[in-house]
Design a protein around this motif. Structure first.
Motif, PDB file in Angstrom:
ATOM      1  N   ARG A  69       0.835  -1.199   0.000  1.00  0.00           N
ATOM      2  CA  ARG A  69       0.000   0.000   0.000  1.00  0.00           C
ATOM      3  C   ARG A  69       0.872   1.252   0.000  1.00  0.00           C
ATOM      4  N   ASP A  70       0.254   2.365  -0.403  1.00  0.00           N
ATOM      5  CA  ASP A  70       0.986   3.630  -0.364  1.00  0.00           C
ATOM      6  C   ASP A  70       1.360   3.971   1.072  1.00  0.00           C
ATOM      7  N   LEU A  71       2.569   4.430   1.235  1.00  0.00           N
ATOM      8  CA  LEU A  71       3.050   4.826   2.553  1.00  0.00           C
ATOM      9  C   LEU A  71       3.057   6.346   2.655  1.00  0.00           C
ATOM     10  N   GLN A  72       2.679   6.838   3.815  1.00  0.00           N
ATOM     11  CA  GLN A  72       2.655   8.283   4.064  1.00  0.00           C
ATOM     12  C   GLN A  72       3.931   8.693   4.789  1.00  0.00           C
ATOM     13  N   ARG A  73       4.322   9.921   4.604  1.00  0.00           N
ATOM     14  CA  ARG A  73       5.560  10.426   5.197  1.00  0.00           C
ATOM     15  C   ARG A  73       5.602  10.244   6.718  1.00  0.00           C
ATOM     16  N   GLN A  83      12.408   7.247   5.093  1.00  0.00           N
ATOM     17  CA  GLN A  83      12.174   8.182   3.997  1.00  0.00           C
ATOM     18  C   GLN A  83      13.509   8.545   3.353  1.00  0.00           C
ATOM     19  N   ALA A 134      10.500   4.648  -5.082  1.00  0.00           N
ATOM     20  CA  ALA A 134       9.265   5.083  -4.425  1.00  0.00           C
ATOM     21  C   ALA A 134       9.530   6.155  -3.371  1.00  0.00           C
TER      22      ALA A 134
END
Length: 154
Positions: free
Chosen positions: A33-37, A77, A128
């Motif tokens: 799934r998309d990961l948030q900062r 990140q 990504a």
């Protein structure tokens, strides 16, 4: 009671989450799934096992030795390519310290539990916008054939 793999996965997740060092600690499937900062740094946990039945006897009564492998994928990140490896290595220190003693997991006794290796960074993750490094732990426990939910040495 759940399968011993699930018990171990949940125990590792809880131990890492309780440290407060990670923004997100979850099952390995979360990586899709998309990961948030704000979820970084992160740790994603997967557990596999291989079994060997020991001794003779009717099916369902034999002991099984389970070689359990826990993979913790730490991620950070990607703000600066020159520092990402140091940041990932700092996270591996946290994971290695927290998982050094398997008795802290509360799933029973392991034989030969320990850190095995750190894999190569996942280069696809760089595209990504983050870096991921897998850390591998392994140990052996014993269950009964047909009863994969109970460590005999609980």
């Amino acid at each position: 009671m759940s399968h011993i793999r699930q018990q171990i996965r949940e125990a590792v997740i809880e131990r890492l989450r309780a440290s407060g060092e990670f923004g997100l600690v979850d099952e390995e499937l979360r990586a899709g799934r998309d990961l948030q900062r704000d979820e970084f740094p992160l740790a994603l946990v997967g557990v596999t096992d291989k079994t060997v039945s020991l001794g003779k006897g009717p099916a369902g009564t034999r002991r099984q030795t389970r070689q359990v492998t826990v993979v913790v994928r730490v991620g950070h990140q990607l703000d600066d390519l020159s520092t990402i490896h140091a940041r990932l290595d700092d996270l591996t220190v946290v994971a290695e310290e927290l998982l050094a003693d398997p008795s802290q997991l509360g799933v029973g006794a392991f034989v030969d539990w320990g850190y095995v290796e750190t894999g190569v960074p996942d280069h696809a993750a760089y595209e990504a916008g983050y870096g991921v490094l897998p850390i591998v732990f392994s140990g052996t426990l014993t269950t009964l054939e047909g009863r994969p939910q109970a460590n005999l040495h609980s």
